[in-house]
Scaffold this motif. Structure first.
Motif, PDB file in Angstrom:
ATOM      1  N   ARG A   1      -4.917  -9.656   8.696  1.00  0.00           N
ATOM      2  CA  ARG A   1      -4.729  -8.699   7.605  1.00  0.00           C
ATOM      3  C   ARG A   1      -3.265  -8.641   7.183  1.00  0.00           C
ATOM      4  NH1 ARG A   1      -8.826  -4.563   7.159  1.00  0.00           N
ATOM      5  NH2 ARG A   1     -10.755  -5.562   7.774  1.00  0.00           N
ATOM      6  N   GLY A   2      -2.998  -8.132   5.987  1.00  0.00           N
ATOM      7  CA  GLY A   2      -1.643  -8.000   5.475  1.00  0.00           C
ATOM      8  C   GLY A   2      -0.931  -6.776   6.010  1.00  0.00           C
ATOM      9  N   PHE A   3      -1.651  -5.968   6.758  1.00  0.00           N
ATOM     10  CA  PHE A   3      -1.072  -4.771   7.367  1.00  0.00           C
ATOM     11  C   PHE A   3      -1.335  -4.807   8.859  1.00  0.00           C
ATOM     12  CE2 PHE A   3      -5.336  -3.810   5.958  1.00  0.00           C
ATOM     13  CZ  PHE A   3      -5.923  -3.227   7.075  1.00  0.00           C
ATOM     14  N   ASP A   4      -0.583  -3.989   9.556  1.00  0.00           N
ATOM     15  CA  ASP A   4      -0.660  -3.942  11.006  1.00  0.00           C
ATOM     16  C   ASP A   4      -0.671  -2.478  11.422  1.00  0.00           C
ATOM     17  OD1 ASP A   4      -0.552  -4.678  13.687  1.00  0.00           O
ATOM     18  OD2 ASP A   4       1.597  -5.061  13.667  1.00  0.00           O
ATOM     19  N   LEU A   5      -1.387  -2.172  12.479  1.00  0.00           N
ATOM     20  CA  LEU A   5      -1.361  -0.842  13.071  1.00  0.00           C
ATOM     21  C   LEU A   5      -0.533  -0.972  14.334  1.00  0.00           C
ATOM     22  CD1 LEU A   5      -2.295   2.103  13.176  1.00  0.00           C
ATOM     23  CD2 LEU A   5      -4.362   1.317  14.346  1.00  0.00           C
ATOM     24  N   ARG A   6       0.603  -0.259  14.357  1.00  0.00           N
ATOM     25  CA  ARG A   6       1.522  -0.395  15.491  1.00  0.00           C
ATOM     26  C   ARG A   6       1.799   0.932  16.156  1.00  0.00           C
ATOM     27  NH1 ARG A   6       6.415  -3.052  12.523  1.00  0.00           N
ATOM     28  NH2 ARG A   6       5.203  -4.388  11.179  1.00  0.00           N
ATOM     29  N   GLN A   7       2.055   0.840  17.461  1.00  0.00           N
ATOM     30  CA  GLN A   7       2.515   1.992  18.209  1.00  0.00           C
ATOM     31  C   GLN A   7       4.029   1.885  18.299  1.00  0.00           C
ATOM     32  OE1 GLN A   7       1.131   2.347  22.258  1.00  0.00           O
ATOM     33  NE2 GLN A   7       1.620   4.520  22.306  1.00  0.00           N
ATOM     34  N   VAL A   8       4.709   2.832  17.660  1.00  0.00           N
ATOM     35  CA  VAL A   8       6.170   2.874  17.659  1.00  0.00           C
ATOM     36  C   VAL A   8       6.617   4.321  17.761  1.00  0.00           C
ATOM     37  CG1 VAL A   8       6.488   0.777  16.294  1.00  0.00           C
ATOM     38  CG2 VAL A   8       6.251   2.956  15.144  1.00  0.00           C
ATOM     39  N   ALA A   9       7.776   4.537  18.335  1.00  0.00           N
ATOM     40  CA  ALA A   9       8.361   5.879  18.411  1.00  0.00           C
ATOM     41  C   ALA A   9       7.346   6.909  18.897  1.00  0.00           C
ATOM     42  CB  ALA A   9       8.942   6.288  17.064  1.00  0.00           C
ATOM     43  N   ASP A  10       6.636   6.580  19.941  1.00  0.00           N
ATOM     44  CA  ASP A  10       5.641   7.481  20.532  1.00  0.00           C
ATOM     45  C   ASP A  10       4.526   7.881  19.585  1.00  0.00           C
ATOM     46  OD1 ASP A  10       6.999   7.481  22.993  1.00  0.00           O
ATOM     47  OD2 ASP A  10       8.340   9.074  22.290  1.00  0.00           O
ATOM     48  N   GLY A  11       4.194   7.011  18.635  1.00  0.00           N
ATOM     49  CA  GLY A  11       3.109   7.316  17.712  1.00  0.00           C
ATOM     50  C   GLY A  11       2.559   6.053  17.083  1.00  0.00           C
ATOM     51  N   TRP A  12       1.524   6.224  16.255  1.00  0.00           N
ATOM     52  CA  TRP A  12       0.858   5.107  15.591  1.00  0.00           C
ATOM     53  C   TRP A  12       1.020   5.237  14.084  1.00  0.00           C
ATOM     54  CZ3 TRP A  12      -1.834   1.122  17.962  1.00  0.00           C
ATOM     55  CH2 TRP A  12      -1.982   1.247  19.352  1.00  0.00           C
ATOM     56  N   ARG A  13       1.157   4.064  13.431  1.00  0.00           N
ATOM     57  CA  ARG A  13       1.327   4.049  11.984  1.00  0.00           C
ATOM     58  C   ARG A  13       1.017   2.666  11.440  1.00  0.00           C
ATOM     59  NH1 ARG A  13       6.892   4.722   8.657  1.00  0.00           N
ATOM     60  NH2 ARG A  13       5.941   4.679   6.627  1.00  0.00           N
ATOM     61  N   PHE A  14       0.555   2.605  10.169  1.00  0.00           N
ATOM     62  CA  PHE A  14       0.342   1.328   9.497  1.00  0.00           C
ATOM     63  C   PHE A  14       1.662   0.789   8.976  1.00  0.00           C
ATOM     64  CE2 PHE A  14      -4.095   2.813   8.884  1.00  0.00           C
ATOM     65  CZ  PHE A  14      -4.739   1.702   9.417  1.00  0.00           C
ATOM     66  N   TYR A  15       1.823  -0.534   9.057  1.00  0.00           N
ATOM     67  CA  TYR A  15       3.001  -1.221   8.548  1.00  0.00           C
ATOM     68  C   TYR A  15       2.563  -2.495   7.842  1.00  0.00           C
ATOM     69  CZ  TYR A  15       5.937   1.705  11.505  1.00  0.00           C
ATOM     70  OH  TYR A  15       6.570   2.769  12.078  1.00  0.00           O
ATOM     71  N   THR A  16       3.387  -2.963   6.933  1.00  0.00           N
ATOM     72  CA  THR A  16       3.166  -4.272   6.326  1.00  0.00           C
ATOM     73  C   THR A  16       3.545  -5.321   7.357  1.00  0.00           C
ATOM     74  OG1 THR A  16       3.763  -3.399   4.165  1.00  0.00           O
ATOM     75  CG2 THR A  16       3.873  -5.794   4.439  1.00  0.00           C
ATOM     76  N   ARG A  17       2.768  -6.367   7.443  1.00  0.00           N
ATOM     77  CA  ARG A  17       3.106  -7.449   8.370  1.00  0.00           C
ATOM     78  C   ARG A  17       4.413  -8.108   7.917  1.00  0.00           C
ATOM     79  NH1 ARG A  17      -0.127  -8.048  12.371  1.00  0.00           N
ATOM     80  NH2 ARG A  17      -2.303  -7.502  12.099  1.00  0.00           N
ATOM     81  N   PRO A  18       5.266  -8.459   8.880  1.00  0.00           N
ATOM     82  CA  PRO A  18       6.563  -9.067   8.523  1.00  0.00           C
ATOM     83  C   PRO A  18       6.430 -10.293   7.620  1.00  0.00           C
ATOM     84  CG  PRO A  18       6.509  -8.531  10.857  1.00  0.00           C
ATOM     85  CD  PRO A  18       5.120  -8.290  10.322  1.00  0.00           C
ATOM     86  N   GLU A  19       5.388 -11.091   7.830  1.00  0.00           N
ATOM     87  CA  GLU A  19       5.228 -12.294   7.011  1.00  0.00           C
ATOM     88  C   GLU A  19       4.839 -11.973   5.569  1.00  0.00           C
ATOM     89  OE1 GLU A  19       1.552 -11.998   9.762  1.00  0.00           O
ATOM     90  OE2 GLU A  19       3.697 -11.675   9.924  1.00  0.00           O
ATOM     91  N   CYS A  20       4.497 -10.721   5.284  1.00  0.00           N
ATOM     92  CA  CYS A  20       4.157 -10.304   3.919  1.00  0.00           C
ATOM     93  C   CYS A  20       5.304  -9.553   3.234  1.00  0.00           C
ATOM     94  CB  CYS A  20       2.925  -9.403   3.934  1.00  0.00           C
ATOM     95  SG  CYS A  20       1.454 -10.203   4.580  1.00  0.00           S
ATOM     96  N   ALA A  21       6.391  -9.337   3.943  1.00  0.00           N
ATOM     97  CA  ALA A  21       7.490  -8.515   3.430  1.00  0.00           C
ATOM     98  C   ALA A  21       8.058  -9.064   2.119  1.00  0.00           C
ATOM     99  CB  ALA A  21       8.589  -8.392   4.482  1.00  0.00           C
TER     100      ALA A  21
END
Length: 180
Positions: free
Chosen positions: A48-68
């Motif tokens: 997918r073009g997005f990623d679900l990541r655990q960062v800073a003690d929480g979860w959030r959607f991010y754009t994949r680096p290869e799509c930046a």
């Protein structure tokens, strides 16, 4: 629960701790963490073009680096595209109330406008203007580019809103807030 977690995480502007999600869904932390980990793995496997990541003690959607690069190009090219109604309303609130926090803009509009605010920042129409000393929230203001695009020399040239408001507004002060 998967669908509901996706919906919630789609609208947040900062990582959400798994504990907060578990409490909101009345589920165990372990159960929610397992679903989030599974979703993240699934998105990666599917490319997918997005990623679900655990960062800073929480979860959030991010754009994949290869799509930046594609996203950045799209947003920059989109500067010449007309603004949506939501973007126009949001930039108007910022222009007339600056400096103002995202939360305050959302309160005035009655809807979450975090995504619209990010887009306006990327398009160079608004920018961060420090932090609110009481709440610590980021404050936003319009930019020189905003004035340039509207053909204004300064904010004093913004039109008066009173002629555009209904005549029968009672109980509101001159800023549009309910008078107490």
């Amino acid at each position: 629960m998967r669908r509901d977690l996706e919906a919630v995480l789609m609208v947040v502007d900062q990582p959400v701790p798994v504990y907060d999600l578990a409490r909101a869904f009345d589920r165990s932390v372990e159960e929610v963490a397992a679903v989030l980990t599974g979703l993240s793995r699934e998105y990666t496997e599917q490319g997918r073009g997005f990623d679900l990541r655990q960062v800073a003690d929480g979860w959030r959607f991010y754009t994949r680096p290869e799509c930046a690069d594609v996203v950045e190009h799209f947003l920059k090219e989109g500067q010449e595209v007309k603004l949506t109604q939501a973007a126009l309303e949001t930039v108007a609130v910022v222009a007339y109330r600056q400096p103002v926090s995202r939360g305050r803009v959302s309160a005035v509009r009655g809807v979450n406008c975090d995504g619209v605010m990010r887009t306006l920042v990327l398009r160079g129409l608004i920018e961060e203007a420090g932090q609110d000393p009481e709440s610590g929230a980021h404050l936003y203001r319009t930019t020189g580019y905003f004035l340039e695009r509207l053909g204004l020399r300064n904010l004093d040239e913004l039109p008066d809103l009173a002629p555009f408001l209904p005549d029968d507004i009672e109980g509101f002060d001159d800023t549009g807030e309910h008078a107490t």
